[in-house]
Design an enzyme around this catalytic site. Structure first.
Site, PDB file in Angstrom:
ATOM      1  N   ASP A  43       0.859  -1.186   0.000  1.00 61.67           N
ATOM      2  CA  ASP A  43       0.000   0.000   0.000  1.00 61.67           C
ATOM      3  C   ASP A  43       0.894   1.235   0.000  1.00 61.67           C
ATOM      4  OD1 ASP A  43      -3.285   0.180   0.924  1.00 61.67           O
ATOM      5  OD2 ASP A  43      -2.131   2.045   0.927  1.00 61.67           O
ATOM      6  N   GLU A 169     -18.967  -6.341   3.428  1.00 59.43           N
ATOM      7  CA  GLU A 169     -18.364  -5.984   4.714  1.00 59.43           C
ATOM      8  C   GLU A 169     -19.212  -6.606   5.814  1.00 59.43           C
ATOM      9  OE1 GLU A 169     -17.731  -1.728   4.811  1.00 59.43           O
ATOM     10  OE2 GLU A 169     -16.680  -1.806   2.898  1.00 59.43           O
ATOM     11  N   ASN A 225     -24.306  -5.072  -8.742  1.00 60.78           N
ATOM     12  CA  ASN A 225     -24.601  -3.984  -7.803  1.00 60.78           C
ATOM     13  C   ASN A 225     -25.800  -3.150  -8.267  1.00 60.78           C
ATOM     14  OD1 ASN A 225     -22.784  -4.715  -5.925  1.00 60.78           O
ATOM     15  ND2 ASN A 225     -21.362  -3.013  -6.207  1.00 60.78           N
ATOM     16  N   LEU A 267     -35.106  -6.711  -0.039  1.00 58.46           N
ATOM     17  CA  LEU A 267     -36.452  -6.193  -0.255  1.00 58.46           C
ATOM     18  C   LEU A 267     -36.973  -5.549   1.026  1.00 58.46           C
ATOM     19  CD1 LEU A 267     -38.177  -6.354  -2.866  1.00 58.46           C
ATOM     20  CD2 LEU A 267     -39.521  -8.141  -1.753  1.00 58.46           C
ATOM     21  N   CYS A 277     -19.662   1.331  -2.094  1.00 59.96           N
ATOM     22  CA  CYS A 277     -19.802   0.591  -3.359  1.00 59.96           C
ATOM     23  C   CYS A 277     -21.061   0.957  -4.142  1.00 59.96           C
ATOM     24  CB  CYS A 277     -19.757  -0.915  -3.096  1.00 59.96           C
ATOM     25  SG  CYS A 277     -18.108  -1.474  -2.622  1.00 59.96           S
TER      26      CYS A 277
HETATM   27  N1  LIG Z   1     -15.308  -2.611   0.490  1.00 59.59           N
HETATM   28  C1  LIG Z   1     -16.026  -3.556  -0.088  1.00 59.59           C
HETATM   29  O1  LIG Z   1     -16.894  -4.184   0.547  1.00 59.59           O
HETATM   30  C2  LIG Z   1     -15.807  -3.917  -1.531  1.00 59.59           C
HETATM   31  C3  LIG Z   1     -16.460  -5.060  -2.051  1.00 59.59           C
HETATM   32  C4  LIG Z   1     -16.272  -5.374  -3.399  1.00 59.59           C
HETATM   33  C5  LIG Z   1     -15.505  -4.563  -4.204  1.00 59.59           C
HETATM   34  N2  LIG Z   1     -14.914  -3.448  -3.690  1.00 59.59           N
HETATM   35  C6  LIG Z   1     -14.100  -2.614  -4.568  1.00 59.59           C
HETATM   36  O2  LIG Z   1     -12.756  -2.830  -4.199  1.00 59.59           O
HETATM   37  C7  LIG Z   1     -11.985  -1.641  -4.393  1.00 59.59           C
HETATM   38  C8  LIG Z   1     -11.324  -1.247  -3.077  1.00 59.59           C
HETATM   39  O3  LIG Z   1     -12.342  -0.947  -2.140  1.00 59.59           O
HETATM   40  P1  LIG Z   1     -12.018  -0.756  -0.594  1.00 59.59           P
HETATM   41  O4  LIG Z   1     -13.338  -0.624   0.080  1.00 59.59           O
HETATM   42  O5  LIG Z   1     -11.059  -1.801  -0.138  1.00 59.59           O
HETATM   43  O6  LIG Z   1     -11.274   0.663  -0.644  1.00 59.59           O
HETATM   44  P2  LIG Z   1     -10.294   1.314   0.452  1.00 59.59           P
HETATM   45  O7  LIG Z   1     -10.313   2.758   0.191  1.00 59.59           O
HETATM   46  O8  LIG Z   1     -10.646   0.777   1.807  1.00 59.59           O
HETATM   47  O9  LIG Z   1      -8.863   0.730   0.097  1.00 59.59           O
HETATM   48  C9  LIG Z   1      -8.090   1.164  -0.979  1.00 59.59           C
HETATM   49  C10 LIG Z   1      -6.620   1.047  -0.565  1.00 59.59           C
HETATM   50  O10 LIG Z   1      -5.791   1.301  -1.699  1.00 59.59           O
HETATM   51  C11 LIG Z   1      -4.686   2.046  -1.257  1.00 59.59           C
HETATM   52  N3  LIG Z   1      -4.065   2.733  -2.396  1.00 59.59           N
HETATM   53  C12 LIG Z   1      -4.461   3.898  -3.008  1.00 59.59           C
HETATM   54  N4  LIG Z   1      -3.627   4.183  -4.032  1.00 59.59           N
HETATM   55  C13 LIG Z   1      -2.717   3.190  -4.081  1.00 59.59           C
HETATM   56  C14 LIG Z   1      -1.608   2.905  -4.918  1.00 59.59           C
HETATM   57  N5  LIG Z   1      -1.292   3.727  -5.936  1.00 59.59           N
HETATM   58  N6  LIG Z   1      -0.875   1.820  -4.673  1.00 59.59           N
HETATM   59  C15 LIG Z   1      -1.178   0.986  -3.655  1.00 59.59           C
HETATM   60  N7  LIG Z   1      -2.223   1.190  -2.831  1.00 59.59           N
HETATM   61  C16 LIG Z   1      -2.982   2.270  -3.037  1.00 59.59           C
HETATM   62  C17 LIG Z   1      -5.263   2.996  -0.232  1.00 59.59           C
HETATM   63  O11 LIG Z   1      -4.249   3.529   0.610  1.00 59.59           O
HETATM   64  C18 LIG Z   1      -6.222   2.059   0.505  1.00 59.59           C
HETATM   65  O12 LIG Z   1      -5.583   1.395   1.576  1.00 59.59           O
HETATM   66  C19 LIG Z   1     -12.977  -0.622  -4.936  1.00 59.59           C
HETATM   67  O13 LIG Z   1     -12.933  -0.640  -6.333  1.00 59.59           O
HETATM   68  C20 LIG Z   1     -14.318  -1.133  -4.446  1.00 59.59           C
HETATM   69  O14 LIG Z   1     -15.381  -0.685  -5.267  1.00 59.59           O
HETATM   70  C21 LIG Z   1     -15.034  -3.130  -2.367  1.00 59.59           C
END
Ligand SMILES: NC(=O)c1ccc[n+]([C@@H]2O[C@H](COP(=O)([O-])OP(=O)(O)OC[C@H]3O[C@@H](n4cnc5c(N)ncnc54)[C@H](O)[C@@H]3O)[C@@H](O)[C@H]2O)c1
Length: 450
Positions: A43, A169, A225, A267, A277
């Site tokens: 990260d 989540e 979604n 529902l 999301c």
């Molecule tokens: N949270 C969920 O329940 C969930 C479920 C399915 C899909 N998603 C998708 O997954 C993706 C991530 O979601 P999230 O909720 O984990 O987001 P988040 O914001 O919690 O995590 C993203 C992470 O990426 C890191 N990051 C940013 N730029 C970076 C880089 N250049 N290099 C390395 N790391 C970097 C950030 O510091 C952060 O820790 C999104 O596209 C989201 O739509 C999320």
């Protein structure tokens, strides 16, 4: 599957990196290490990396802290901020960075995806598979594949696949270990083989695999979604009709849900969806469909979004009505801050949207949430915060339930009645039994119920 049942995978198994260690990436990294793989989490947020490396999960997810500690102790999971280290270490690289809504637009902001992919590719010097898991507009993968080929020293030896993530989540570990399905968007048999190898322990437990091209895999996620958001807004649209005629949307939803073709999940009428999301994904889909010249096909998603937002305004109206028409000086206990129970995620949280609007309209709002208090306080410092449900409700003129945590569902209305100023409750989530609350002397209101 419990992780204790998992046999360590073979020493020849691919080594994995997980780039972006937020809700999705940290869960994925920990679970893959629990399944026996050598995993390196990456990260750009050095503070997050050091917390994870010391065994601390920076967000609330049941079971994940224990699994993180186990994975660290096994020696299979490490964390870094170094992309050259990641490129050198990994055979398969999962990209899990954020794709938030772009400021001032419905479009997705792909800067994290582009930056992470470029930073990784620069140092990839041997055959490797990059696997996108982030939710992206359809067509992104094809563009990233070109980018990787042009940047990576290994050139065509680096392939891109797409494996959209469906975890929820609050249920993130189970959803990762035993997903309803795995979608592999690939451009070659080699990429499919590699993904089947990496997910062998999950596939072995019975999760079906759907193999597609890259663009179909990207679409599966936003289509799923969009469907879920539409189902929620559908029943909330019915709530608006119910309100106009004095019908009961709760009973309507029960009756509809018993039809096996419809089903009762998603529902539940109420305050609607939020989080990191659904809202941004349907907007990004609208934007992308318009770019592709098929905006008309998903134009209904604009209504889905608007219905969802009207529920927030209508919840504020119900509180105002119960308070006698004027919110100024009214003491409101807001139960819930997270966008849903079993999460501390407050991104686009309906609960905090309602609480802050009530505050702006002059109410004195005191919030309580079982786990999202720190996040809420940081984002909304002007709101007051209680130490418990009863503390937040102490002296309240109106209580409003905004996130359906089980501890709120289990509140004893007679006991809560002893601390409030007035027995008035708005059930923003259809989570309470109105008969029980009314029997305890409460004025009970819910969206779409007489
Ligand atoms: N949270 C969920 O329940 C969930 C479920 C399915 C899909 N998603 C998708 O997954 C993706 C991530 O979601 P999230 O909720 O984990 O987001 P988040 O914001 O919690 O995590 C993203 C992470 O990426 C890191 N990051 C940013 N730029 C970076 C880089 N250049 N290099 C390395 N790391 C970097 C950030 O510091 C952060 O820790 C999104 O596209 C989201 O739509 C999320």
């Amino acid at each position: 599957m419990t992780t204790d049942q998992v046999e360590p995978v073979a020493a020849t198994s691919p080594r994995l990196t997980v780039i972006g260690t937020g809700y999705l990436g940290a869960t994925h990294a920990v679970c893959m290490a629990a399944l026996g793989y050598q995993v390196l989490g990456v990260d750009v947020d050095a503070a997050k990396i050091s917390r994870l490396a010391s065994g601390e999960v920076p967000f609330f997810e049941p079971g994940l802290p224990e699994l993180l500690v186990k994975a660290l102790e096994s020696g299979r999971l490490r964390f870094t901020t170094s992309f050259p280290e990641a490129a050198d270490f990994g055979d398969v690289h999962f990209v899990c960075v954020g794709t938030p809504q772009r400021a001032g637009s419905f479009a997705a902001d792909l800067s994290q995806v582009e930056a992470a992919t470029t930073a990784l590719a620069r140092d990839v010097r041997r055959r490797a598979l990059v696997v996108g898991k982030s939710t992206v507009p359809v067509g992104t993968a094809a563009r990233l594949a070109d980018l990787i080929r042009s940047v990576a020293p290994a050139g065509d030896d680096v392939e891109l696949a797409w494996n959209p993530e469906f975890l929820r989540e609050g249920f993130a570990i189970d959803d990762t270990m035993q997903p309803d399905r795995l979608v592999f968007g690939v451009s070659s048999p080699w990429a499919e083989h590699r993904l089947r190898e990496v997910f062998a322990p999950v596939i072995g437990q019975g999760s079906p695999v759907v193999v597609t091209d890259l663009q179909t895999a990207e679409l599966v996620k936003v289509a799923a979604n969009s469907f879920l958001a539409t189902k929620i807004s559908y029943i909330n649209a019915m709530a608006e009709v119910c309100e106009a005629i004095g019908a009961d949307v709760h009973d309507l939803a029960v009756a509809l849900g018993l039809d096996a073709r419809i089903g009762s999940r998603f529902l539940r009428p109420g305050l609607g969806f939020g989080g990191g999301c659904l809202p941004k994904d349907i907007r990004a889909f609208l934007h992308r469909a318009e770019e592709l010249g098929v905006g008309h096909a998903v134009a209904f998603l604009r209504d889905v979004d608007e219905i969802n937002h009207r529920r927030r305004a209508r919840t504020v109206d119900l509180v105002r009505e119960l308070a006698g028409g004027d919110l100024r000086g009214v003491r409101v206990a807001a139960l819930g801050a997270a966008f849903k129970p079993d999460s501390d995620d407050i991104r686009d949280a309906p609960a905090l949207d309602v609480a802050s609007t009530l505050h702006e309209l002059g109410a004195r709002v005191r919030v309580f949430d079982p786990v999202a208090m720190d996040n809420a306080r940081r984002a909304w410092p002007a709101l007051e915060y209680g130490r418990s449900t009863f503390d937040a409700a102490s002296g309240a003129d109106v209580v409003v339930l905004l996130t359906e945590w089980s501890q709120f569902r289990e509140i004893d209305p007679a006991a809560l009645a002893t601390v409030v100023g007035k027995r008035r409750i708005v059930d923003g989530r259809h989570a309470l039994d109105p008969a029980r609350w009314r029997a305890a002397g409460w004025e009970y209101r819910a969206l779409g119920r007489p």
